[in-house]
Design an enzyme around this catalytic site. Structure first.
Site, PDB file in Angstrom:
ATOM      1  N   THR A 166       0.782  -1.066   0.089  1.00 32.61           N
ATOM      2  CA  THR A 166      -0.174  -0.035   0.213  1.00 32.61           C
ATOM      3  C   THR A 166       0.912   1.232  -0.099  1.00 32.61           C
ATOM      4  OG1 THR A 166      -1.293  -1.401   1.461  1.00 32.61           O
ATOM      5  CG2 THR A 166      -2.044   0.991   1.201  1.00 32.61           C
TER       6      THR A 166
ATOM      7  N   ASP B 273      -1.041  -3.762   9.545  1.00 31.38           N
ATOM      8  CA  ASP B 273      -1.735  -5.011   9.140  1.00 31.38           C
ATOM      9  C   ASP B 273      -3.120  -5.098   9.803  1.00 31.38           C
ATOM     10  OD1 ASP B 273       0.741  -6.111   8.013  1.00 31.38           O
ATOM     11  OD2 ASP B 273       1.583  -6.136   9.783  1.00 31.38           O
TER      12      ASP B 273
ATOM     13  N   LYS C 129      -8.068  -4.276   6.623  1.00 32.62           N
ATOM     14  CA  LYS C 129      -7.154  -4.122   7.670  1.00 32.62           C
ATOM     15  C   LYS C 129      -7.909  -3.447   8.911  1.00 32.62           C
ATOM     16  CE  LYS C 129      -3.649  -5.271   5.083  1.00 32.62           C
ATOM     17  NZ  LYS C 129      -2.767  -4.165   4.502  1.00 32.62           N
TER      18      LYS C 129
ATOM     19  N   GLU D 242      10.052   1.533  10.889  1.00 28.83           N
ATOM     20  CA  GLU D 242       8.924   2.120  10.686  1.00 28.83           C
ATOM     21  C   GLU D 242       8.315   2.877  11.849  1.00 28.83           C
ATOM     22  OE1 GLU D 242       6.590  -0.758   7.540  1.00 28.83           O
ATOM     23  OE2 GLU D 242       6.471  -1.230   9.254  1.00 28.83           O
TER      24      GLU D 242
HETATM   25  C1  5RP Z   1       5.805  -3.728   6.993  1.00 26.29           C
HETATM   26  C2  5RP Z   1       4.578  -3.480   7.495  1.00 26.29           C
HETATM   27  C3  5RP Z   1       3.416  -2.928   6.207  1.00 26.29           C
HETATM   28  O1  5RP Z   1       3.303  -1.592   6.252  1.00 26.29           O
HETATM   29  C4  5RP Z   1       2.094  -3.611   6.607  1.00 26.29           C
HETATM   30  O2  5RP Z   1       2.392  -5.101   6.549  1.00 26.29           O
HETATM   31  C5  5RP Z   1       1.158  -3.398   5.350  1.00 26.29           C
HETATM   32  O3  5RP Z   1       1.566  -4.193   4.108  1.00 26.29           O
HETATM   33  P1  5RP Z   1       0.608  -4.111   2.921  1.00 26.29           P
HETATM   34  O4  5RP Z   1       0.406  -2.627   2.831  1.00 26.29           O
HETATM   35  O5  5RP Z   1       1.672  -4.624   1.882  1.00 26.29           O
HETATM   36  O6  5RP Z   1      -0.465  -4.985   3.278  1.00 26.29           O
HETATM   37  O7  5RP Z   1       4.183  -3.227   8.491  1.00 26.29           O
HETATM   38  O8  5RP Z   1       6.661  -4.132   8.033  1.00 26.29           O
END
Ligand code: 5RP
Length: 234
Positions: free
Chosen positions: A34, A90, A127, A109
């Site tokens: 994303t 997530d 999510k 992050e």
């Molecule tokens: C990576 C993360 C991502 O931001 C989280 O897993 C979301 O990923 P995606 O946008 O591919 O669903 O925390 O460490």
């Protein structure tokens, strides 16, 4: 939600967040699919000379993608304070508390989220949850992995060292550490669990993000447009 609709929702959320970036901003660049959409849109705006920005990447993957996309990069040494960070999640609950770390980038992050004046979380509707639950990733120094596993088991966390998919053995994070995926099933007190986990010696960070809700904007890609929710300041 179908895979395709989730992808469209991620793209819409990512583009919406990238359009929140103003000329001259220093931007935290999150990791994952994303956040990548946001980078694609950001790169188009930079290419069209609509804005000039510099990004601080939260992972090697994001740094590589930013270079491919022509987004200028900088560091927290050059810019310890960021205007805004755009990242995925997530899980996100109604108070905008998060679980992150599927991509193993949770420590950088969290550092970037902390450094940012505003944290824009981009997500598809899948999510958004009523209550955080399940796996919380915990980054640990390899030296301390076994005693930490024991501690996490005593806490009822069902810990497992994350294994590589195209590599035998443990995933090694961008910081040279192991990741322990710890399944707590229900998480009645996310703030308390975050504090407890990060206080264990040898734990570098955990994937619960409860401290930035007041500066968080959640952008959820939905049919007919994006839903934008502002966190409540304490
Ligand atoms: C990576 C993360 C991502 O931001 C989280 O897993 C979301 O990923 P995606 O946008 O591919 O669903 O925390 O460490």
């Amino acid at each position: 939600m179908s895979r395709r609709s989730a992808d469209v929702a991620k793209r819409d959320a990512g583009y919406h967040a990238a359009d929140m970036v103003k000329d001259g901003m220093i931007v935290g660049l999150g990791t994952g699919s994303t956040a990548y959409h946001a980078m694609v849109r950001l790169s188009a705006r930079v290419r069209e000379e609509e804005i000039s920005v510099a990004g601080v990447p939260t992972s090697h993957q994001t740094a590589m993608r930013a270079r491919e996309l022509g987004i200028p990069l900088t560091t927290l040494d050059e810019h310890p304070g960021l205007d805004l960070a755009i990242d995925g999640a997530d899980q996100v609950d109604p108070s905008l508390r998060l679980v992150k770390g599927r991509g193993a980038a949770l420590t950088r992050e969290k550092v970037v989220a902390c450094a940012a004046g505003r944290l824009v979380i981009v997500a598809d509707p899948g999510k958004v949850v009523q209550a955080l639950s399940g796996v919380v990733p915990v980054e640990v120094i390899p030296f301390a992995a076994t005693p930490i596993m024991q501690t996490l088991s005593r806490m009822g966390g069902a810990p497992r060292v994350r294994e590589g998919k195209a590599k035998d053995g443990p995933v090694i994070t961008d910081n040279g550490n192991f990741l322990i995926d710890c399944d707590f099933d229900v998480i009645p007190d996310p703030e308390g669990l975050e504090a407890t986990l990060t206080a264990i010696p040898g734990v570098v960070e955990c994937g619960l993000f409860c401290r930035y809700t007041g500066k968080t904007t959640l952008v959820v890609g939905e049919e007919g447009g994006c839903r934008v929710i502002e966190g409540k300041r304490a």
